[in-house]
Design an enzyme around this catalytic site. Structure first.
Site, PDB file in Angstrom:
ATOM      1  N   GLY A 112     -12.263 -16.538 -17.277  1.00 22.09           N
ATOM      2  CA  GLY A 112     -11.774 -15.336 -17.943  1.00 22.09           C
ATOM      3  C   GLY A 112     -10.815 -14.553 -17.073  1.00 22.09           C
ATOM      4  O   GLY A 112     -10.622 -14.852 -15.888  1.00 22.09           O
ATOM      5  N   LEU A 119     -10.967 -11.415 -15.789  1.00 22.62           N
ATOM      6  CA  LEU A 119     -11.596 -10.819 -14.607  1.00 22.62           C
ATOM      7  C   LEU A 119     -12.074 -11.899 -13.649  1.00 22.62           C
ATOM      8  O   LEU A 119     -11.911 -11.765 -12.429  1.00 22.62           O
ATOM      9  CB  LEU A 119     -12.770  -9.922 -15.009  1.00 22.62           C
ATOM     10  CG  LEU A 119     -13.593  -9.337 -13.859  1.00 22.62           C
ATOM     11  CD1 LEU A 119     -12.725  -8.514 -12.916  1.00 22.62           C
ATOM     12  CD2 LEU A 119     -14.749  -8.498 -14.399  1.00 22.62           C
ATOM     13  N   ASP A 178     -24.115 -23.082 -17.806  1.00 21.71           N
ATOM     14  CA  ASP A 178     -24.270 -22.466 -19.119  1.00 21.71           C
ATOM     15  C   ASP A 178     -25.289 -21.345 -18.987  1.00 21.71           C
ATOM     16  O   ASP A 178     -26.486 -21.597 -18.861  1.00 21.71           O
ATOM     17  CB  ASP A 178     -24.737 -23.517 -20.129  1.00 21.71           C
ATOM     18  CG  ASP A 178     -24.951 -22.942 -21.517  1.00 21.71           C
ATOM     19  OD1 ASP A 178     -24.733 -21.730 -21.709  1.00 21.71           O
ATOM     20  OD2 ASP A 178     -25.341 -23.710 -22.420  1.00 21.71           O
ATOM     21  N   ALA A 202     -19.306 -12.812 -21.092  1.00 26.28           N
ATOM     22  CA  ALA A 202     -19.826 -12.041 -22.227  1.00 26.28           C
ATOM     23  C   ALA A 202     -19.028 -12.389 -23.468  1.00 26.28           C
ATOM     24  O   ALA A 202     -17.903 -12.893 -23.389  1.00 26.28           O
ATOM     25  CB  ALA A 202     -19.745 -10.538 -21.968  1.00 26.28           C
ATOM     26  N   THR A 204     -16.947 -10.547 -25.870  1.00 26.97           N
ATOM     27  CA  THR A 204     -16.338  -9.219 -25.808  1.00 26.97           C
ATOM     28  C   THR A 204     -15.501  -8.872 -27.035  1.00 26.97           C
ATOM     29  O   THR A 204     -15.013  -7.747 -27.139  1.00 26.97           O
ATOM     30  CB  THR A 204     -15.452  -9.086 -24.556  1.00 26.97           C
ATOM     31  OG1 THR A 204     -14.461 -10.126 -24.583  1.00 26.97           O
ATOM     32  CG2 THR A 204     -16.269  -9.199 -23.286  1.00 26.97           C
ATOM     33  N   TYR A 236     -21.600  -4.882 -30.616  1.00 24.74           N
ATOM     34  CA  TYR A 236     -21.204  -5.213 -29.250  1.00 24.74           C
ATOM     35  C   TYR A 236     -21.749  -4.181 -28.270  1.00 24.74           C
ATOM     36  O   TYR A 236     -22.353  -4.522 -27.250  1.00 24.74           O
ATOM     37  CB  TYR A 236     -19.674  -5.275 -29.153  1.00 24.74           C
ATOM     38  CG  TYR A 236     -19.145  -5.321 -27.746  1.00 24.74           C
ATOM     39  CD1 TYR A 236     -19.424  -6.403 -26.902  1.00 24.74           C
ATOM     40  CD2 TYR A 236     -18.361  -4.286 -27.228  1.00 24.74           C
ATOM     41  CE1 TYR A 236     -18.939  -6.456 -25.606  1.00 24.74           C
ATOM     42  CE2 TYR A 236     -17.867  -4.328 -25.943  1.00 24.74           C
ATOM     43  CZ  TYR A 236     -18.162  -5.410 -25.135  1.00 24.74           C
ATOM     44  OH  TYR A 236     -17.691  -5.450 -23.841  1.00 24.74           O
ATOM     45  N   LYS A 288     -24.579  -4.749 -25.191  1.00 20.60           N
ATOM     46  CA  LYS A 288     -24.333  -4.443 -23.789  1.00 20.60           C
ATOM     47  C   LYS A 288     -25.320  -3.397 -23.268  1.00 20.60           C
ATOM     48  O   LYS A 288     -25.728  -3.451 -22.095  1.00 20.60           O
ATOM     49  CB  LYS A 288     -22.889  -3.980 -23.597  1.00 20.60           C
ATOM     50  CG  LYS A 288     -21.841  -5.047 -23.903  1.00 20.60           C
ATOM     51  CD  LYS A 288     -21.996  -6.309 -23.055  1.00 20.60           C
ATOM     52  CE  LYS A 288     -21.543  -6.097 -21.639  1.00 20.60           C
ATOM     53  NZ  LYS A 288     -21.551  -7.356 -20.842  1.00 20.60           N
TER      54      LYS A 288
END
Length: 300
Positions: free
Chosen positions: A10, A12, A50, A74, A76, A138, A142
């Site tokens: 990803g 980040l 995983d 995540a 997102t 979402y 979180k």
């Protein structure tokens, strides 16, 4: 320090791997499928892991025994989470349980990424002790993961962030800046809302914040974002001005004109004084962030 990263493919994840390698840290990059990090990156180990499979998590963590685990993985996409609640729970809640168990077993510090979407958006900017009240699935997922981390982790940090933007090496991730730039370059008229407020976060700044928390073994909750409070419309205008594009193609509108499965908090943004004082965190201004992106686009 030996640091394991989830979600290394990803945006980040890519920035973190690069930053940690540059700081001579021992990096284990993990993702649930093949390695998509740039070929020029070297000096790290990649493992398929995983995070929704507790056996896979335990196997990789026990093999490498990292001192810290930074969980960037995540689901997102806010609307996808609203439509696929089971999938959202699997990746954003159940997987975190597995990481907590794995980190506790090897006494690793878990650094977990969270979001401004745990708040209802009634006001902002927000400090770390603000009361969460999510208005989307979402955000709920979180918040659940945060509660698990705080309740069950032996050593933990939660890093909340806001509207991350940046350039992935393979251009596989879009964001509001790239969308505005590409649309205006193609002469497209776009509608951008003026009734949401955020403190947009350069991906490099978020990676730096994650590293500062990890390096300093800082525990607790930290708000890591940019410092400029902007609406998406203001972001679009600043992007047009910076890249010398036709801002008259941008139409100012409000959220009532759009139908989306998930609600968005109207106003969030973060107060980042704790991160500045305790970690020495200093984000780029939004204009400086645009300069970073422009440089990366030129060299890509």
């Amino acid at each position: 320090m030996k640091i394991l990263i989830t979600g290394s493919n990803g945006l980040l994840g890519q920035k973190l791997v690069k930053l940690l390698i540059e700081n001579n840290e021992e990096v284990i990059a993990t993702a649930h499928n093949g390695n998509r990090l740039p070929a020029k990156y070297s000096g790290y180990t990649f493992e398929v892991m995983d995070i929704t499979d507790p056996v896979s998590v335990q196997k990789v963590l026990q093999k490498h025994n990292p001192e810290a685990v930074i969980n960037t993985a995540a689901m997102t996409n806010v609307d996808e989470c609203e439509k696929d609640k089971e999938g959202c729970d699997l990746l954003n809640v159940e997987a975190v349980k597995h990481l907590i168990e794995g980190c506790n077993h090897i006494h690793a510090h878990l650094i977990h990424l969270s979001t401004d979407f745990i708040f209802d958006g009634s006001h902002g900017p927000l400090a770390e002790d603000e009361q969460p009240n999510p208005i989307s699935y979402y955000g709920e997922s979180k918040l659940k993961s945060e509660q698990l981390v705080k309740k069950d982790s032996k050593k933990w940090s939660i890093i909340r962030t806001v509207l991350v933007y940046g350039i992935a090496h393979d251009m596989s991730r879009s964001n509001i800046i790239l969308w505005v730039k590409n649309s205006l370059e193609n002469g497209k008229n776009i509608q951008v809302v003026n009734d949401q407020w955020r403190t947009p976060t350069l991906a490099e700044d978020l990676a730096e914040g994650c590293y500062l928390v990890t390096k300093n073994k800082a525990e607790g909750i930290f708000h890591i974002s940019g410092s400029d409070m902007l609406t998406p419309y203001e972001i679009a205008i600043k992007t047009a001005d910076f890249f010398d594009l036709d801002a008259s193609l941008i139409e100012e509108t409000d959220g009532s004109k759009f139908t989306q499965p998930a609600k968005r908090p109207p106003k969030t943004g973060f107060i980042i004084e704790k991160a500045k004082k305790q970690l020495g965190y200093q984000p780029h201004s939004f204009t400086e962030g645009l300069k970073v992106l422009a440089g990366q686009l030129q060299s890509s």
